[in-house]
Design an enzyme around this catalytic site. Structure first.
Site, PDB file in Angstrom:
ATOM      1  N   PRO A 138       0.779  -1.241   0.000  1.00  0.00           N
ATOM      2  CA  PRO A 138       0.000   0.000   0.000  1.00  0.00           C
ATOM      3  C   PRO A 138       0.812   1.293   0.000  1.00  0.00           C
ATOM      4  O   PRO A 138       0.834   2.047   0.975  1.00  0.00           O
ATOM      5  CB  PRO A 138      -0.858  -0.135   1.265  1.00  0.00           C
ATOM      6  N   CYS A 139       1.433   1.578  -1.129  1.00  0.00           N
ATOM      7  CA  CYS A 139       2.179   2.828  -1.255  1.00  0.00           C
ATOM      8  C   CYS A 139       1.243   4.036  -1.223  1.00  0.00           C
ATOM      9  O   CYS A 139       1.693   5.161  -1.003  1.00  0.00           O
ATOM     10  CB  CYS A 139       3.044   2.824  -2.511  1.00  0.00           C
TER      11      CYS A 139
END
Length: 175
Positions: A138-139
């Site tokens: 989850p950047c």
């Protein structure tokens, strides 16, 4: 012989494609219906000799997790195995991204400090940009030092939607 499985599905944020190995490990994903475009992000899928596209029939495990995520179970993406290839610093960033709790964000600088590379916030941003496994790594949970949204390969509207879906809180966990 390396084989991969791919599936595109519709989400509220647009078409989303997942690519996984036969054992269910996710090697590439992102907001596009173009399987070739998503596969090109990851050496693990780019070098596949056989690609099985799941257009109908049972969903891949990663596709089910995406459907569950968008259906309200935002933690559904957390338990799947992922495999990203990169430098040791990139690997450290991607591993740390998976540890950011749903509903929280870190700045690039905070992320750099959390992997013992306090001077590497630009390298952290670069690793986020090279993340081949959108959503599962989850950047989108990384923001600028001011808390503003910045730098997301799939566009800031998608990033904002994901953070809103995860019910962003301002306090950070003690992790």
């Amino acid at each position: 012989m390396t084989q991969i499985h791919a599936q595109a599905l519709d989400t509220p944020d647009g078409p989303f494609t997942v690519i996984e190995l036969p054992d269910g490990t996710v090697v590439a994903s992102g907001w596009s219906a173009e399987i070739g475009k998503i596969a090109a992000q990851s050496p693990l899928s780019r070098n596949a000799e056989t690609v099985t596209v799941h257009a109908e029939g049972p969903d891949l495990a990663s596709a089910r997790a995406v459907r569950d995520y968008y259906g309200g179970d935002v933690r559904a993406i957390e338990t799947l195995r992922v495999a990203n290839q990169g430098t040791p610093l990139q690997q450290a960033v991607w591993e740390r991204l998976r540890e950011i709790h749903c509903g929280y964000t870190l700045s690039y600088g905070e992320l750099a400090r959390s992997i013992d590379a306090p001077a590497a916030s630009r390298a952290v941003a670069s690793a986020c940009a090279r993340n081949a496994i959108g959503l599962f790594v989850p950047c989108h949970r990384v923001v600028s030092a001011t808390g503003a949204l910045s730098g997301f390969a799939w566009g800031l509207p998608v990033k904002a939607s994901l953070l809103e879906r995860e019910q962003l809180r301002v306090e950070h966990p003690n992790s």
